[in-house]
Design an enzyme around this catalytic site. Structure first.
Site, PDB file in Angstrom:
ATOM      1  N   ASP A   2       0.829  -1.193   0.000  1.00  0.00           N
ATOM      2  CA  ASP A   2       0.000   0.000   0.000  1.00  0.00           C
ATOM      3  C   ASP A   2       0.870   1.252   0.000  1.00  0.00           C
ATOM      4  O   ASP A   2       1.953   1.251   0.594  1.00  0.00           O
ATOM      5  CB  ASP A   2      -0.914  -0.025   1.240  1.00  0.00           C
ATOM      6  CG  ASP A   2      -2.087   0.929   1.102  1.00  0.00           C
ATOM      7  OD1 ASP A   2      -2.344   1.404  -0.025  1.00  0.00           O
ATOM      8  OD2 ASP A   2      -2.740   1.205   2.125  1.00  0.00           O
ATOM      9  N   HIS A  19       2.333   3.427  -9.242  1.00  0.00           N
ATOM     10  CA  HIS A  19       2.183   1.982  -9.484  1.00  0.00           C
ATOM     11  C   HIS A  19       3.399   1.425 -10.229  1.00  0.00           C
ATOM     12  O   HIS A  19       3.832   0.302  -9.964  1.00  0.00           O
ATOM     13  CB  HIS A  19       0.893   1.689 -10.261  1.00  0.00           C
ATOM     14  CG  HIS A  19      -0.352   1.996  -9.477  1.00  0.00           C
ATOM     15  ND1 HIS A  19      -0.509   1.638  -8.158  1.00  0.00           N
ATOM     16  CD2 HIS A  19      -1.504   2.635  -9.817  1.00  0.00           C
ATOM     17  CE1 HIS A  19      -1.694   2.053  -7.716  1.00  0.00           C
ATOM     18  NE2 HIS A  19      -2.323   2.659  -8.707  1.00  0.00           N
ATOM     19  N   LEU A 113      11.180 -20.696  -4.799  1.00  0.00           N
ATOM     20  CA  LEU A 113      10.305 -19.730  -4.125  1.00  0.00           C
ATOM     21  C   LEU A 113       8.892 -19.855  -4.679  1.00  0.00           C
ATOM     22  O   LEU A 113       8.697 -19.805  -5.889  1.00  0.00           O
ATOM     23  CB  LEU A 113      10.823 -18.291  -4.354  1.00  0.00           C
ATOM     24  CG  LEU A 113       9.894 -17.152  -3.926  1.00  0.00           C
ATOM     25  CD1 LEU A 113       9.760 -17.079  -2.398  1.00  0.00           C
ATOM     26  CD2 LEU A 113      10.396 -15.804  -4.462  1.00  0.00           C
TER      27      LEU A 113
HETATM   28  C1  IPE Z   1      -1.077   0.277  -4.130  1.00  0.00           C
HETATM   29  O1  IPE Z   1      -1.218   1.424  -3.355  1.00  0.00           O
HETATM   30  C2  IPE Z   1      -2.203  -0.711  -3.990  1.00  0.00           C
HETATM   31  C3  IPE Z   1      -2.806  -1.191  -5.274  1.00  0.00           C
HETATM   32  C4  IPE Z   1      -4.085  -1.476  -5.350  1.00  0.00           C
HETATM   33  C5  IPE Z   1      -1.995  -1.414  -6.477  1.00  0.00           C
HETATM   34  P1  IPE Z   1      -2.436   2.437  -3.452  1.00  0.00           P
HETATM   35  O2  IPE Z   1      -2.785   2.676  -4.868  1.00  0.00           O
HETATM   36  O3  IPE Z   1      -3.551   1.944  -2.567  1.00  0.00           O
HETATM   37  O4  IPE Z   1      -1.772   3.751  -2.826  1.00  0.00           O
HETATM   38  P2  IPE Z   1      -2.413   4.835  -1.844  1.00  0.00           P
HETATM   39  O5  IPE Z   1      -3.037   4.097  -0.684  1.00  0.00           O
HETATM   40  O6  IPE Z   1      -3.411   5.605  -2.627  1.00  0.00           O
HETATM   41  O7  IPE Z   1      -1.241   5.664  -1.401  1.00  0.00           O
HETATM   42 MG    MG Z   2      -4.113   2.331  -0.620  1.00  0.00          MG
END
Ligand code: IPE
Ligand code: MG
Length: 234
Positions: A2, A19, A113
């Site tokens: 996150d 992303h 892995l």
């Molecule tokens: C990545 O972080 C999670 C995914 C769904 C790819 P976020 O996109 O939730 O980032 P924040 O929480 O807005 O900072």
């Molecule tokens: Mg998020």
């Protein structure tokens, strides 16, 4: 994983920039796990709730998944990584689904892995699909419904063949499980990191592992029991 969006926002860039940076972090963490001899790594890449995000963000994420699959699978295979996608895969576009299935097929014999990528996944979904499978087996008369127990239900979960989950890490400062591996989390150690996912590197991973290693896992027993060499005796 996150914090991609916030990482991008700090840099005055669109969320998809975050992303992309998050994908680089994924690569680095997989490499770090390989070097450390970690048996299994499960990444929560896309939840069943993430479809509710703006259409262009969902589209960009799908595009990133597709490109990453084309780019990374061969190398992961070379490193002995077994790739598995867990979740409701039927919801994805055929081109993406085919690549996911091909990656799983190609790497199915690898043992270094176990890399599990949770996509359109939810812990509740996993429990529901396991319940559906045991119910169907009972209807077919293969099992006795009155004898369904934790072990039997547990054998139908997406990652049933893997050892019990040891360590759960959530980045980005939020202290929530957000419908990840609910059943499997029963006795996992939880680590919450304030690092935003694109910043999470091998040093953060080592810190989480050190935190994990310093904890006493009692599984409901007393501290004296688990520290005694005879704690397993009845
Ligand atoms: C990545 O972080 C999670 C995914 C769904 C790819 P976020 O996109 O939730 O980032 P924040 O929480 O807005 O900072
Ligand atoms: Mg998020």
């Amino acid at each position: 994983m996150d914090g991609n969006g916030r990482w991008a926002k700090q840099r005055h860039r669109p969320r998809t920039f975050g992303h992309r940076a998050g994908q680089k972090a994924v690569r680095a963490i997989i490499e770090a796990c390989l070097r450390r001899g970690i048996e299994a790594l499960t990444l929560f890449a896309f939840s069943s709730e993430n479809w509710q995000r703006p259409k262009d963000e969902v589209g960009a994420l799908m595009e990133l998944f597709l490109k990453a699959l084309d780019r990374e699978v061969g190398e992961l295979h070379g490193h002995g990584v077994r790739i598995r996608f867990i979740g409701e895969l039927a919801a994805f576009a055929p081109a993406l689904r085919e690549r996911m299935l091909a990656a799983m097929d190609k790497t199915t014999g690898n043992t270094k892995l176990a890399l599990n990528i949770a996509v359109n996944y939810g812990g509740r979904w996993d429990i529901a699909q396991a319940a559906r499978q045991v119910a169907q087996a009972a209807v077919r008369g293969e099992i006795d419904a009155t004898r369904i127990d934790e072990a039997q239900l547990g054998s139908h979960f997406a990652l049933a063949d893997l050892p019990p989950l040891d360590l759960f890490i959530r980045t980005g400062g939020e202290k929530r499980v957000s419908n990840f591996l609910l059943w499997q989390l029963a006795y996992a150690e939880l680590v919450f990191s304030d690092a935003l996912w694109p910043d999470f590197d091998a040093d953060h991973l080592d810190a989480a592992i050190a935190d994990f290693a310093a904890r006493e896992r009692r599984y409901g027993k007393t501290s004296a029991q688990v520290s005694s060499a005879y704690s397993g005796a009845h």
